[in-house]
Design an enzyme around this catalytic site. Structure first.
Site, short mmCIF file in Angstrom:
data_model
loop_
_atom_site.label_atom_id
_atom_site.label_comp_id
_atom_site.label_asym_id
_atom_site.label_seq_id
_atom_site.Cartn_x
_atom_site.Cartn_y
_atom_site.Cartn_z
N ASP A 74 -39.46 71.61 -14.76
CA ASP A 74 -38.25 70.90 -15.18
C ASP A 74 -37.95 69.70 -14.29
O ASP A 74 -38.41 69.60 -13.15
CB ASP A 74 -37.03 71.85 -15.08
N ASP A 75 -37.10 68.84 -14.84
CA ASP A 75 -36.39 67.76 -14.10
C ASP A 75 -37.19 66.48 -13.87
O ASP A 75 -36.66 65.54 -13.30
CB ASP A 75 -35.83 68.25 -12.75
N HIS A 126 -34.82 68.16 -21.71
CA HIS A 126 -33.98 68.79 -20.67
C HIS A 126 -32.70 67.97 -20.49
O HIS A 126 -32.19 67.84 -19.38
CB HIS A 126 -34.80 68.88 -19.36
N HIS A 130 -28.75 65.67 -17.29
CA HIS A 130 -28.67 66.96 -16.61
C HIS A 130 -27.25 67.48 -16.38
O HIS A 130 -26.93 68.01 -15.31
CB HIS A 130 -29.43 66.88 -15.27
N TYR A 167 -29.31 74.08 -15.89
CA TYR A 167 -28.62 75.22 -15.25
C TYR A 167 -28.56 76.46 -16.16
O TYR A 167 -27.83 77.40 -15.88
CB TYR A 167 -27.18 74.86 -14.84
N HIS A 219 -39.93 73.41 -10.82
CA HIS A 219 -39.41 72.03 -10.87
C HIS A 219 -40.42 71.09 -10.23
O HIS A 219 -40.70 71.22 -9.03
CB HIS A 219 -38.07 71.96 -10.12
ZN LIG Z 1 -32.99 71.12 -14.49
#
Ligand SMILES: [Zn+2]
Length: 263
Positions: A74-75, A126, A130, A167, A219
């Site tokens: 992720d991210d 995603h 965020h 989250y 991540h």
């Molecule tokens: Zn994230």
């Protein structure tokens, strides 16, 4: 000597030098993996668009019989995404990348975003920036999803089918918007807590606790996570795991508006 003979002789000499330099390079330079995404982005986008009906293309693993695990990152895309893609490429491992729209926008010429898709990984939404989606209005949730979907489609020619809420913040309204946008909600059942403990050995150990059908949360914006990947792959490979994308884990594209945490 005639007037035209000198330029002709010079041309012949130049060709000889070019040929011998090329030969020399051939024998001394290691062969780099072909990365069409870095060669011609427009052609790649067209090719990916033409493949969209079959995307993300399944390699036909039967995860009902095999021990499968889906690694998810992720991210990103961020500064450690390229070394991670190199690692996965070297080991012939496919994963799923849940990208943040703002990070995609900051990814120069969409190079990493295109590489993720071109190298056979699954790409998922995603959100744009965020936020905790469950705290937003319906219109804001829609904008967070659509803006990222549209940008990734523009860059890669691919419409994303899977999404992970930042989250894990979700509710019925979020799910309704996901359904409307054609996205499945992908959660996880193995949390490596790699954002909290930046210790590669610990991250690898926690990922190693996966069970058949697990979805592992990682991540790729943390250097320690990417450093944990070789040991993580070794541990899981020794246990007989096959690394698959989320869609491959289920043998089909997950259904819009449905939630998945493991197989
Ligand atoms: Zn994230």
């Amino acid at each position: 000597m005639r007037v035209w003979a000198l330029p002709l002789a010079l041309l012949a000499l130049a060709l000889c030098v070019t040929y011998s330099v090329a030969r020399h390079q051939q024998t001394t330079t290691p062969v780099a993996p072909i990365r069409p995404a870095l060669v011609n982005p427009e052609a790649l986008a067209k090719r990916l668009a033409s493949m969209q009906a079959g995307w993300p293309r399944s390699r036909n693993f039967d995860c009902a019989k095999l021990k499968c695990v889906a690694l998810t990152f992720d991210d990103g895309p961020g500064e450690y995404t390229a070394p991670l893609l190199d690692l996965l490429h070297k080991r012939d491992v496919r994963a799923t990348f849940f990208v943040i729209g703002q990070m995609v926008a900051a990814d120069k010429d969409g190079r990493l975003t295109r590489r993720i898709v071109a190298e056979g990984h699954e790409i998922g939404n995603h959100s744009w920036s965020h936020p905790a989606l469950a705290t937003l209005s319906r219109e804001e949730i829609e904008r967070q999803l659509k803006r990222t979907d549209d940008l990734v489609e523009k860059l890669t020619g691919v419409r994303m089918r899977v999404m992970r809420p930042p989250y894990g913040s979700t509710d019925d309204r979020v799910v309704t918007e996901l359904h409307r946008e054609g996205l499945a909600q992908i959660l996880w059942n193995v949390d490596t807590l790699d954002w909290l403990n930046r210790v590669p050995a610990l991250v690898a150990k926690r990922a190693g606790a996966a069970k058949p059908g697990s979805i592992v949360l990682l991540h790729d914006i943390h250097r320690s996570t990417v450093e944990a990947v070789p040991a993580m792959l070794d541990t899981l490979e020794k246990k007989g795991y096959t690394f698959v994308t989320v869609s491959e884990l289920y043998g089909r594209t997950p259904a819009p508006g449905r939630t998945y945490t493991e197989r």
